[in-house]
Design a protein around this motif. Structure first.
Motif, mmCIF file in Angstrom:
data_model
loop_
_atom_site.group_PDB
_atom_site.id
_atom_site.type_symbol
_atom_site.label_atom_id
_atom_site.label_comp_id
_atom_site.label_asym_id
_atom_site.label_seq_id
_atom_site.Cartn_x
_atom_site.Cartn_y
_atom_site.Cartn_z
ATOM 1 N N PHE A 156 -9.453 3.043 5.410
ATOM 2 C CA PHE A 156 -8.277 2.251 5.038
ATOM 3 C C PHE A 156 -8.577 1.415 3.796
ATOM 4 O O PHE A 156 -7.753 1.330 2.884
ATOM 5 C CB PHE A 156 -7.860 1.355 6.204
ATOM 6 N N GLN A 157 -9.752 0.788 3.760
ATOM 7 C CA GLN A 157 -10.117 -0.020 2.590
ATOM 8 C C GLN A 157 -10.186 0.828 1.327
ATOM 9 O O GLN A 157 -9.752 0.409 0.248
ATOM 10 C CB GLN A 157 -11.460 -0.717 2.831
ATOM 11 N N ALA A 158 -10.722 2.051 1.455
ATOM 12 C CA ALA A 158 -10.829 2.934 0.297
ATOM 13 C C ALA A 158 -9.445 3.332 -0.220
ATOM 14 O O ALA A 158 -9.215 3.394 -1.437
ATOM 15 C CB ALA A 158 -11.638 4.178 0.656
ATOM 16 N N VAL A 159 -8.516 3.596 0.682
ATOM 17 C CA VAL A 159 -7.160 3.957 0.269
ATOM 18 C C VAL A 159 -6.455 2.735 -0.321
ATOM 19 O O VAL A 159 -5.727 2.840 -1.311
ATOM 20 C CB VAL A 159 -6.361 4.541 1.455
ATOM 21 N N SER A 215 -1.291 11.766 2.908
ATOM 22 C CA SER A 215 -2.499 12.536 2.623
ATOM 23 C C SER A 215 -2.738 13.624 3.656
ATOM 24 O O SER A 215 -3.603 14.482 3.472
ATOM 25 C CB SER A 215 -3.723 11.602 2.573
ATOM 26 N N GLU A 216 -1.993 13.570 4.753
ATOM 27 C CA GLU A 216 -2.124 14.526 5.854
ATOM 28 C C GLU A 216 -3.577 14.554 6.332
ATOM 29 O O GLU A 216 -4.148 13.538 6.652
ATOM 30 C CB GLU A 216 -1.619 15.897 5.413
ATOM 31 N N THR A 217 -4.190 15.745 6.335
ATOM 32 C CA THR A 217 -5.579 15.851 6.813
ATOM 33 C C THR A 217 -6.571 15.894 5.653
ATOM 34 O O THR A 217 -7.745 16.179 5.839
ATOM 35 C CB THR A 217 -5.751 17.122 7.660
ATOM 36 N N GLN A 218 -6.063 15.615 4.455
ATOM 37 C CA GLN A 218 -6.913 15.656 3.269
ATOM 38 C C GLN A 218 -7.995 14.581 3.329
ATOM 39 O O GLN A 218 -7.712 13.402 3.504
ATOM 40 C CB GLN A 218 -6.052 15.447 2.019
ATOM 41 N N GLU A 219 -9.242 15.002 3.209
ATOM 42 C CA GLU A 219 -10.355 14.042 3.188
ATOM 43 C C GLU A 219 -10.415 13.435 1.793
ATOM 44 O O GLU A 219 -10.586 14.148 0.793
ATOM 45 C CB GLU A 219 -11.675 14.762 3.499
ATOM 46 N N ARG A 223 -16.571 -1.531 -5.175
ATOM 47 C CA ARG A 223 -15.851 -1.105 -3.981
ATOM 48 C C ARG A 223 -15.678 0.405 -4.002
ATOM 49 O O ARG A 223 -15.564 1.016 -5.061
ATOM 50 C CB ARG A 223 -14.473 -1.767 -3.922
ATOM 51 N N CYS A 224 -15.601 0.985 -2.809
ATOM 52 C CA CYS A 224 -15.323 2.408 -2.682
ATOM 53 C C CYS A 224 -13.809 2.583 -2.712
ATOM 54 O O CYS A 224 -13.104 2.033 -1.872
ATOM 55 C CB CYS A 224 -15.913 2.954 -1.386
ATOM 56 N N ALA A 225 -13.300 3.319 -3.699
ATOM 57 C CA ALA A 225 -11.853 3.500 -3.843
ATOM 58 C C ALA A 225 -11.512 4.978 -3.871
ATOM 59 O O ALA A 225 -12.192 5.774 -4.520
ATOM 60 C CB ALA A 225 -11.369 2.827 -5.125
ATOM 61 N N MET A 226 -10.466 5.339 -3.180
ATOM 62 C CA MET A 226 -9.977 6.713 -3.193
ATOM 63 C C MET A 226 -9.528 7.080 -4.605
ATOM 64 O O MET A 226 -8.829 6.311 -5.266
ATOM 65 C CB MET A 226 -8.804 6.828 -2.216
ATOM 66 N N GLY A 247 -1.975 13.119 -5.187
ATOM 67 C CA GLY A 247 -0.516 13.096 -5.163
ATOM 68 C C GLY A 247 0.026 12.093 -4.170
ATOM 69 O O GLY A 247 1.058 11.464 -4.403
ATOM 70 N N ALA A 248 -0.679 11.911 -3.049
ATOM 71 C CA ALA A 248 -0.246 10.954 -2.027
ATOM 72 C C ALA A 248 -0.305 9.523 -2.560
ATOM 73 O O ALA A 248 0.614 8.728 -2.335
ATOM 74 C CB ALA A 248 -1.114 11.096 -0.778
#
Length: 207
Positions: free
Chosen positions: A1-4, A36-40, A56-59, A63-64
């Motif tokens: 969650f933090q990364a997203v 993001s569905e099941t996208q890692e 920080r670790c960020a996604m 597209g999501a």
């Protein structure tokens, strides 16, 4: 969650400029996760103004994330964030149907507030429907129906939780609050029985 969450913040800044980062919130972080569905997610280490000393670790861009950024800018604009004028114009071109839907649903919401609507379901309906419209970005028809149902109940939950959080303030200022109208409250708090009824209604949307 933090990364997203961090990834959405960077996506807002990348596409719409620094001021757009003030539109960041937990609700649209959750939206980005659902889209993001099941996208890692792929993540990258990065620093920002809020965390200049520790990376920080960020996604990274997806597209999501972009869809969550577009929709959050449009909605934040219509909730009176005038500092986002340029970003709003750009986002509204990306999601014009959602922009029109937000205007329609917010007019409906304002009308129900003027009427002092005493039904929790009816009061929450415009914002719930507004959130459900975000599912239009999902390409698969079956998955889109599922996402619309999830987003609808997320919107309903958010609206009613905000009403509960604002109850005392709204009572003091005389502003409309659906809980106050529904339960004919004479004070700014809910009694135990009413709290349980509201909690049950919220739980139904969660389930």
């Amino acid at each position: 969650f933090q990364a997203v969450y961090c990834g959405l913040c960077h996506e807002l800044g990348r596409k719409y400029g620094f001021a757009a980062r003030f539109a960041l919130n937990f609700d649209f972080t959750f939206l980005a996760i659902l889209l993001s569905e099941t996208q890692e997610p792929e993540c990258a280490s990065c620093r920002c103004v809020a965390h200049p000393c520790k990376a920080r670790c960020a996604m990274t861009h997806t597209g999501a994330l972009e869809a969550a950024a577009d929709h959050s800018i449009v909605l934040t604009w219509w909730l009176a964030a005038l500092f986002l004028r340029a970003a709003y114009r750009k986002a509204s071109r990306c999601v014009p149907a959602f922009d029109a839907a937000v205007q329609r649903h917010l007019r409906d919401l304002a009308a129900r507030e003027r009427e002092h609507c005493a039904s929790l379901d009816a009061a929450a309906e415009p914002f719930a429907a507004l959130m459900a419209d975000i599912a239009a970005v999902v390409p698969d028809e079956r998955h889109r129906r599922v996402m619309a149902e999830i987003f609808y109940h997320l919107g309903r939950w958010i609206y009613l939780v905000d009403a509960a959080d604002d109850l005392k303030k709204d009572f003091e200022t005389g502003c409309y609050n659906p809980l106050r109208c529904r339960y004919d409250l004479t004070g700014g708090t809910l009694d135990e029985k009413t709290r349980q009824e509201v909690a049950l209604s919220l739980d139904l949307s969660v389930h």
